[in-house]
Scaffold this active site. Structure first.
Site, PDB file in Angstrom:
ATOM      1  N   ASP A   1      63.675  -9.744  51.020  1.00 53.91           N
ATOM      2  CA  ASP A   1      63.296  -8.943  50.184  1.00 53.91           C
ATOM      3  C   ASP A   1      62.333  -9.762  49.874  1.00 53.91           C
ATOM      4  OD1 ASP A   1      66.094  -9.593  47.738  1.00 53.91           O
ATOM      5  OD2 ASP A   1      64.661  -7.560  48.154  1.00 53.91           O
TER       6      ASP A   1
ATOM      7  N   MET B   1      57.957  -9.810  47.975  1.00 57.11           N
ATOM      8  CA  MET B   1      57.750  -9.026  47.086  1.00 57.11           C
ATOM      9  C   MET B   1      56.513  -9.622  47.393  1.00 57.11           C
ATOM     10  SD  MET B   1      61.121 -10.904  44.707  1.00 57.11           S
ATOM     11  CE  MET B   1      62.564  -9.978  44.692  1.00 57.11           C
TER      12      MET B   1
ATOM     13  N   HIS C   1      63.285  -5.181  52.913  1.00 55.47           N
ATOM     14  CA  HIS C   1      62.901  -4.487  51.650  1.00 55.47           C
ATOM     15  C   HIS C   1      61.767  -4.943  51.124  1.00 55.47           C
ATOM     16  CE1 HIS C   1      63.819  -4.125  46.966  1.00 55.47           C
ATOM     17  NE2 HIS C   1      63.342  -3.361  47.514  1.00 55.47           N
TER      18      HIS C   1
ATOM     19  N   MET D   1      59.195  -4.654  48.398  1.00 56.60           N
ATOM     20  CA  MET D   1      58.887  -4.395  47.200  1.00 56.60           C
ATOM     21  C   MET D   1      56.882  -4.711  46.608  1.00 56.60           C
ATOM     22  SD  MET D   1      62.086  -6.477  45.644  1.00 56.60           S
ATOM     23  CE  MET D   1      62.665  -7.264  46.706  1.00 56.60           C
TER      24      MET D   1
ATOM     25  N   MET E   1      68.288   1.150  43.344  1.00 56.41           N
ATOM     26  CA  MET E   1      68.454  -0.576  42.341  1.00 56.41           C
ATOM     27  C   MET E   1      69.022  -0.874  41.583  1.00 56.41           C
ATOM     28  SD  MET E   1      66.323  -2.561  44.091  1.00 56.41           S
ATOM     29  CE  MET E   1      66.355  -3.672  43.558  1.00 56.41           C
TER      30      MET E   1
ATOM     31  N   GLY F   1      62.493  -8.452  41.507  1.00 55.95           N
ATOM     32  CA  GLY F   1      62.174  -8.767  41.787  1.00 55.95           C
ATOM     33  C   GLY F   1      62.501 -10.725  41.743  1.00 55.95           C
TER      34      GLY F   1
ATOM     35  N   GLY G   1      66.706 -12.810  41.845  1.00 54.04           N
ATOM     36  CA  GLY G   1      67.809 -12.632  42.332  1.00 54.04           C
ATOM     37  C   GLY G   1      68.211 -13.165  41.083  1.00 54.04           C
TER      38      GLY G   1
ATOM     39  N   GLY H   1      70.812  -6.129  43.739  1.00 52.33           N
ATOM     40  CA  GLY H   1      71.020  -6.659  42.267  1.00 52.33           C
ATOM     41  C   GLY H   1      72.138  -6.333  41.213  1.00 52.33           C
ATOM     42  N   GLY H   2      72.779  -7.619  41.108  1.00 55.48           N
ATOM     43  CA  GLY H   2      73.396  -7.983  39.987  1.00 55.48           C
ATOM     44  C   GLY H   2      75.000  -7.386  40.783  1.00 55.48           C
TER      45      GLY H   2
HETATM   46  C1  DX5 Z   1      65.461  -7.696  43.513  1.00 56.02           C
HETATM   47  C2  DX5 Z   1      65.826  -7.324  45.136  1.00 56.02           C
HETATM   48  C3  DX5 Z   1      67.820  -7.853  44.886  1.00 56.02           C
HETATM   49  C4  DX5 Z   1      67.871  -9.479  44.669  1.00 56.02           C
HETATM   50  C5  DX5 Z   1      68.841  -9.770  44.764  1.00 56.02           C
HETATM   51  O1  DX5 Z   1      65.247  -8.820  43.024  1.00 56.02           O
HETATM   52  O2  DX5 Z   1      66.114  -7.168  45.960  1.00 56.02           O
HETATM   53  O3  DX5 Z   1      67.853  -7.443  46.689  1.00 56.02           O
HETATM   54  O4  DX5 Z   1      67.740 -10.356  45.358  1.00 56.02           O
HETATM   55  O5  DX5 Z   1      70.313 -10.836  43.724  1.00 56.02           O
HETATM   56  P1  DX5 Z   1      71.592 -11.289  43.193  1.00 56.02           P
HETATM   57  O6  DX5 Z   1      72.316 -10.262  44.511  1.00 56.02           O
HETATM   58  O7  DX5 Z   1      71.246 -12.528  43.515  1.00 56.02           O
HETATM   59  O8  DX5 Z   1      71.199  -9.623  42.113  1.00 56.02           O
HETATM   60 ZN    ZN Z   2      66.535  -5.900  47.510  1.00 55.87          ZN
END
Ligand code: DX5
Ligand code: ZN
Length: 219
Positions: free
Chosen positions: A34, A36, A65, A67, A136, A141, A143, A175-176
């Site tokens: 990830d 960012m 990924h 972002m 998404m 942003g 986890g 995400g989640g």
């Molecule tokens: C956005 C990221 C996700 C995040 C997933 O926040 O792109 O990949 O790290 O983390 P979890 O699985 O803890 O929601």
């Molecule tokens: Zn991601």
């Protein structure tokens, strides 16, 4: 055949290589990195140096990924560091064809992502050109956020578009995703499941956590 993509954002970075290997032992078939930039999302995470560090440690495909506001600025650096696939957001690249071609020029896989407030039908013109569509299931942003329930209908809508326009394209969610939500996302048509907290925060450890998520995803 479901795939689990552990998100290293949630991992203990002092043990990153070891933890990635543990997810591989549990059946993970790629690593989700990830990236960012603190602009597209309100957080700063990691750069190509992390991919470079992980490359010699695992044979698993490294999926990046992006972002970030300007994904085109980062593609070359991540490819050189050893990335196998690059995913960038339609929100910042509404006409993605040129960047898709640029990634393909390296022989790498390419994916398009969109956030929970973006109309899934807007990805349809590009589905034939990509390997993966990322729906998404949180606003990106951080986890550890909760799966947004409306995501399930959006996954279903994307699944129908993929089946119609490019059945080879993977449908990834991010995400989640955890033991409680992965079955719902799988039933709606997702085939690749990004999980960070549910894997690296599980007391059972990353191997068992990955194995359990795979089972719940229908493996
Ligand atoms: C956005 C990221 C996700 C995040 C997933 O926040 O792109 O990949 O790290 O983390 P979890 O699985 O803890 O929601
Ligand atoms: Zn991601």
């Amino acid at each position: 055949m479901p795939s689990i993509a552990p998100s290293i954002l949630a991992a203990d970075f002092s043990r990153l290589g070891e933890l990635v290997k543990q997810t591989e032992a549990g059946g993970a078939d790629r690593v989700h990195v990830d990236v960012m930039d603190g602009h597209f999302v309100p957080n700063l995470s990691m750069g190509a140096v992390v991919v470079k560090g992980l490359r010699p440690v695992t044979k698993l495909p490294l999926e990046v990924h992006l972002m970030v506001e300007e994904p085109g600025k980062f593609v070359d650096g991540f490819v050189k560091a050893g990335a196998d696939s690059l995913i960038f957001h339609l929100e910042v690249q509404p006409d993605p064809i040129e960047l898709i071609r640029h990634v393909r020029g390296y022989g790498k896989k390419v994916g398009l992502a969109f956030n929970p407030d973006y109309d899934p039908s807007r990805i349809e013109p590009f589905l034939a050109d990509i390997d993966l569509a990322l729906c998404m299931t949180v606003f990106p942003g951080f986890g550890g956020q909760a799966y947004i329930p409306e995501s399930t209908g959006r996954i279903r809508q994307l699944r129908a578009a993929i089946d119609r326009l490019n059945p080879k394209c993977e449908l990834e969610v991010d995400g989640g995703i955890d033991r409680r939500t992965i079955g719902e996302a799988a039933n709606a048509g997702a085939t690749v499941f990004v999980a960070g907290t549910a894997i690296f925060g599980d007391p059972a450890g990353p191997t068992e956590a990955t194995r359990e998520l795979l089972r719940l995803a229908g493996d």
